[in-house]
Design an enzyme around this catalytic site. Structure first.
Site, short mmCIF file in Angstrom:
data_model
loop_
_atom_site.label_atom_id
_atom_site.label_comp_id
_atom_site.label_asym_id
_atom_site.label_seq_id
_atom_site.Cartn_x
_atom_site.Cartn_y
_atom_site.Cartn_z
N ASP A 1 0.83 -1.21 0.00
CA ASP A 1 0.00 0.00 0.00
C ASP A 1 0.86 1.26 0.00
OD1 ASP A 1 -2.05 -1.79 0.37
OD2 ASP A 1 -2.94 -0.74 2.09
N HIS B 1 3.71 -2.11 3.37
CA HIS B 1 3.72 -0.73 2.86
C HIS B 1 4.93 -0.44 2.00
CE1 HIS B 1 0.68 -0.44 6.05
NE2 HIS B 1 0.17 0.51 5.29
ZN LIG Z 1 -2.73 3.49 3.07
#
Ligand SMILES: [Zn+2]
Length: 302
Positions: free
Chosen positions: A105, A260
């Protein structure tokens, strides 16, 4: 003389009273029996209204008002961005055993090329949920992701919870910018998304039923996660990221792993090769998400 005597009238009054009481008792008993019989007939025909049935008292009226308040006053947002829809004529495929879906993400970032290099080295595919960036470097990365077999999904344009979760309109405004930019750059229409903060979070309680419903209506599939690298915090170490993912994946037959892809997530990048090697050696296979993969989605809250 017994007839006409006081004793006679006393006996008459007593007999009359006895008869009145006896008749009353008998009629009550008969009414009770016929009522039970009637109830039985109604129940047999599915028509009985039991004493436990909800009645339309003030409490249930309040409850209905509360439920109604979850519906928007207008569904005009359905008319926004008519092209923001995809073919939803598909059914979810059966889950593959020991399958792992790595998802990144918040990228792209300066670390994305390294992630792509690692995925290429191990010959595995993953999924990137993109935050809007249309720089030349980012555009090149989107094209590389597609050409190397990864999936691109929409994450957000501004990634500000207070902005995007104001209303379905606000969410669509934000979603549309990234979705359309990605389609323009790669020629591939994104078909999946990940909601910032997950589909249900403390910022979108008032609107998530409408937003989720609208995205599904438009044919998009959304994915939450069942395993998290927990790499969002700044204090997490490479070792912790490794064990968070490994321990998480080993609990499930199918794992959708949240990681992430931000420029300060170098520990995520350095943990990645060991995560992939370990899981491969344990017989897990890595896949990119596609819209026909059965989603992992957070439960609706009551
Ligand atoms: Zn996010």
């Amino acid at each position: 003389m017994y007839f006409g005597s006081i004793r006679f009238y006393k006996h008459v009054i007593l007999i009359v009273l006895t008869l009145v009481v006896a008749c009353s008792v008998a009629s009550c008993v008969l009414m009770g029996i016929s009522n039970r019989h009637l109830k039985k007939i109604l129940q047999e025909n599915g028509l009985a209204v039991s004493a436990e049935s909800p009645s339309f008292n003030s409490d249930s009226e309040n409850q209905s008002d509360e439920l109604r308040s979850h519906y928007p006053a207008s569904f005009d947002y359905q008319k926004l961005y008519p092209n923001l829809a995809i073919d939803n004529d598909f059914i979810y495929k059966e889950d593959l055993p020991k399958s792992v879906y790595l998802t990144f993400d918040d990228g792209p970032s300066s670390l994305t090329p390294q992630i792509l290099d690692i995925l290429k080295e191990y010959n595995i595919k993953a999924t990137f949920f993109i935050v809007y960036n249309d720089s030349m470097e980012s555009q090149a990365l989107y094209k590389r992701m597609i050409s190397e077999g990864h999936t691109i999904g929409v994450h957000s344009t501004c990634h500000q919870y207070h902005t995007i979760y104001q209303s379905p309109d606000a969410f669509l405004d934000d979603f549309a910018q990234t979705a359309l930019m990605l389609e323009q750059v790669t020629g591939v229409k994104p078909e999946i998304l990940r909601f910032p903060g997950g589909s249900i979070n403390s910022y979108n309680k008032a609107v998530y039923p409408q937003i989720i419903g609208e995205m599904l209506r438009r044919g998009y599939t959304y994915y939450d996660w069942n395993v998290s690298a927990d790499d969002a915090t700044s204090t997490v170490t490479e070792k912790q990221i490794y064990s968070n993912v490994i321990n998480g994946v080993k609990r499930y037959n199918k794992s959708i792993v949240l990681m992430h892809d931000l420029s300060n997530k170098s520990d995520t990048v350095s943990a990645l090769p060991d995560i992939i090697s370990e899981l491969k050696s344990e017989g897990y296979t890595f896949y990119p998400l596609t819209k026909d993969v059965r989603p992992v989605a957070f439960d609706y809250v009551d």
